[in-house]
Design a protein around this motif. Sequence first.
Motif, PDB file in Angstrom:
ATOM      1  N   UNK A  79       0.833  -1.207   0.000  1.00 14.99           N
ATOM      2  CA  UNK A  79       0.000   0.000   0.000  1.00 14.99           C
ATOM      3  C   UNK A  79       0.864   1.253   0.000  1.00 14.99           C
ATOM      4  N   UNK A  80       1.888   1.260   0.846  1.00 13.09           N
ATOM      5  CA  UNK A  80       2.810   2.401   0.881  1.00 13.09           C
ATOM      6  C   UNK A  80       3.536   2.544  -0.445  1.00 13.09           C
ATOM      7  N   UNK A  81       3.971   1.428  -1.004  1.00 11.54           N
ATOM      8  CA  UNK A  81       4.721   1.489  -2.251  1.00 11.54           C
ATOM      9  C   UNK A  81       3.862   2.033  -3.384  1.00 11.54           C
ATOM     10  N   UNK A  82       2.612   1.616  -3.423  1.00 11.56           N
ATOM     11  CA  UNK A  82       1.716   2.153  -4.443  1.00 11.56           C
ATOM     12  C   UNK A  82       1.510   3.653  -4.264  1.00 11.56           C
ATOM     13  N   UNK A  83       1.372   4.079  -3.021  1.00 13.10           N
ATOM     14  CA  UNK A  83       1.218   5.512  -2.746  1.00 13.10           C
ATOM     15  C   UNK A  83       2.453   6.282  -3.197  1.00 13.10           C
ATOM     16  N   UNK A  84       3.638   5.718  -2.934  1.00 13.31           N
ATOM     17  CA  UNK A  84       4.870   6.396  -3.333  1.00 13.31           C
ATOM     18  C   UNK A  84       5.002   6.458  -4.852  1.00 13.31           C
ATOM     19  N   UNK A  85       4.572   5.401  -5.524  1.00  9.39           N
ATOM     20  CA  UNK A  85       4.638   5.400  -6.986  1.00  9.39           C
ATOM     21  C   UNK A  85       3.735   6.482  -7.559  1.00  9.39           C
ATOM     22  N   UNK A  86       2.538   6.585  -6.993  1.00  9.04           N
ATOM     23  CA  UNK A  86       1.618   7.604  -7.485  1.00  9.04           C
ATOM     24  C   UNK A  86       2.144   8.998  -7.192  1.00  9.04           C
TER      25      UNK A  86
END
Length: 1000
Positions: free
Chosen positions: A563-570
């Motif tokens: 979830x954090x990684x997806x947020x960082x990618x966005x």
Amino acid sequence: MVHSAYDSFQLLTDCPTKIDAIESYGSKLLLGCSDGSLRIYVSDSSGADRSPPSDPHALRKEPYALERTDAGFSKKPLISMEVLESRELLLSLSESIAFHRLPNLETIAVITKAKGANVYSWDDRRGFLCFARQKRVCIFRHDGGRGFVEVKDFGVPDTVKSMSWCGENICLGIRKEYMILNATNGALSEVFSSGKIAPPLVVALPSGELILGKENIGVFVDQNGKLLQADRICWSEAPAVVVIQKPYAIALFPRRVEIRSLRVPYPLIQTIVLPGARRLTKSNNAVVVALEKSVYGLFPVPLGAQIVQLTASGNFEEALALCKLLPPEDASLRAAKEGSIHIRYAHYLFDNGCYEEAMEHFLASQVDITYVLSLYQSIVLPKTTAVPEPEKLVDLSLDAPQLSRGSSGMSDDLETFLPQLAESDENSALEFKKMSHNTLMALIKFLQKKRYSIVEKAAAEGTEEVVLDAVGDSFTSSRFKKSNKGRGNVPINSAAREMAAILDTALLQALLLTGQSSAAVELLKGLNYCDAKICEEILHKGHHYAALLELYRSNSMHREALTLLHQLVEESKSNQLQAEPIQKFSPEAIIEYLKPLCGTDPMLVLEFSMLVLESCPTQTIELFLSGNIPADLVNSYLKQHAPNMQGRYLELMLAMNENGISGNLQNEMVQIYLSEVLEWYSELSAQQIWDEKAYSPTRKKLLSALESISGYSPEALLKRLPPDALFEERASLLGKMNQHELALSLYVHKLNVPELALAYCDRVYESSVHQPPAKSSGNIYLTLLQIYLNPQKTTKNFEKRITNLVSSPNASIPKISSATSFKGRGGRKKIASIEGAEDMRISPSNTDSSRSDGDADAEESNEEGGSSIMLDQVLDLLSRRWDRINGAQALRLLPRETKLQNLLPFLGPLLKKSSEAYRNFSVIKSLRQSENLQVKDELYNQRKAVVKISSDSMCSLCNKKLGTSVFAVYPNGTTLVHFVCFRDSQSMKAVSKVSQLRKR
């Protein structure tokens, strides 16, 4: 004076004569007086302060009284004397060197050659004596009895003033120089000068090294005279005598005795004032100082008392050095004292800004890490841990600025740890920041050194849980069962793991506070016990996302990490991060994170792979393939959550691993393509702009899939096709159903593209080459030839035939007869022909004179208003594929009016090939006949074999003579047996084989 290393005690007073030499023997004192007498003193047992004799061979700290006097011990005053305890001898130097047996002082040897000697040195290990007189150095060896043997005699430049053995050599103090004398060959090598004022002084150390006096400095050299170290012992002035009693060096001066440590920088330990001191020697347990008519004993203060003094005065290094001298039987006492001193010393160094040295002593003290961490109260530790306060014993006055107590939200630059200072105190703030950084760097080194042993113990205690995790135990929600977010509340019941959690949590914070983010990431990548709840809060507030991801990974908090990684990618895409991250995060980072999870949690992989499937389709499919996630599972998940990517996944799956996709998935992929094509067709038809020869990208994919894969159901797809369009797709599906005639009719009559028909025939022919004859589809080119020759018949009821074909589940192509008999003008012939070929022979004209067997069909075609045959296409087909078409059958199908000249491109290479084949087969036939003759000849030769039977010929089986009985010969031509014996042996072999088979 640092501390009292020795206690001075007056052993005797009022000696009648002046004391010239002094030595101790056991508990006795031997005094050489100026009148040549030897006075022996013993302890006065009537003394009131007498201590109990713990060691009968040691000097006692009590007054001594005269026991006896040997008045004629020497004719002249003694210069010096020495007790040789290992040999029970007393060596004395007066007018010469004499040896007396102890304790009765019997004279056993007098070295007359030593008359006039002024200095000597004794090597007790080898029993060698060297002495100097005038400008000579002599060496004698004790033979073990009463005599001494002269070994060497060397000349030297001048009078020797000081000398000492150093290994195999002798160090000499001559005039103002030091020299090394080789005791074997007498070679001299200079060392350095001894100074201008003080005489040379050579002092032997127990290690075999030397201290050479140079004025008031003592220089350390090895046995060859080479300097050992840059540090020197600096006395207050040039000493007269120096004795070594570890760990101290005691020097004699005219009015005092100085005691210095043998540890660098050789500090002054104690000064004992003794006016008129003349002689200095050491005994087993003390140092003896002789004045003109009195004697003092310097008794060592017990090591424990010295250690207490040094510790109280802050001289911790000396105290620790003395701890190492405690006897082995006091190991527990020694460890306790060393630990206490290390702790005190560490606090002292910490208060004075020597943080790394302080941590070294905390480490040496084996103190618990929580004790050290209590000094860093801004470090947040797990709440379950009770951090002890520093003990009262070492609670020194900590006047240095303390670290502020902050929360867990800390940043790299330590801003949250700085006190609220006024603007005018900027220098103080910078100094405090520097101090905080240095303390944390020291803490990091301390924790890293402690970490190996603590983590090793924790890993050993957690082996069972690690094994459960490895086999996927459903009760193990995290690797180390720590109470963390999203992982259940499993308390830590291991002391070792609890300590490891404290250490790793503190170490991570210290690394972050000193700006070592990369080191923090490396810590989390390996085996660690960081408290997830505390570290998560710290890392999130400090924007240490790379470290936070590793924290989640190490604690199996994969959903939180993804979830954090997806947020960082966005955020990386939109560049809306409030704080600039350490690195940009790309969608590939999510794929890399998911790779290890494919085998353990495929549903989680599918859930988060949907986030990057559209942006990184190829890498995502590779993830599914490398992770061995079932393709059916992936497809069903995509169908439910990302239907727009289902076709992309299936086509990439097929491109990467053609054999790894099942028939169901192939069918579904074709169905998806067909749905898109039908939707496209509907749109164009509604606009009345549909063109059968128009190809969209999806239609190209559909046609390619229909040809290349075979896992789909052609009947189901055929039902979905419109009746008046998509003829190429229909032809491909009919081909998969082995309806070659209908497929070719579509290419020829609906699409009007003969090239596609020819390409279709090529594919069918090439695929049938590798099939057994029973499964072959026959000569597909003849079918195309019939379609060209009889277009009306092939198009008659075309749609109806296809409709019937779809409705019939077992539809198949008409049978092809490979051997149809018919009568011709030349008699009865058997030619391979297609069933119905007689009816399909057609004439290009309608004249009665040219009627043939196929004229009825032609008339039928004309009656229906059909078109003429496609003769040009027929001739083109024959010329291009002459090598794949049966010539006899093709000629049988051609109209009689076909000109032979038009058939030259077909018949020319065909006849040439036939002739060549005929010649080749003729040669082969001749070779076979020749080979047959050779075999026959060999057979005749073998049959000419002769076997000679005599009266002595024996049967090889029964060992009886053959006589006139019927016999048999084995193939080797020499083994003869009775025919009866041979038959019986064959019967026995057959029976044994049957029994063996039954046993099996």
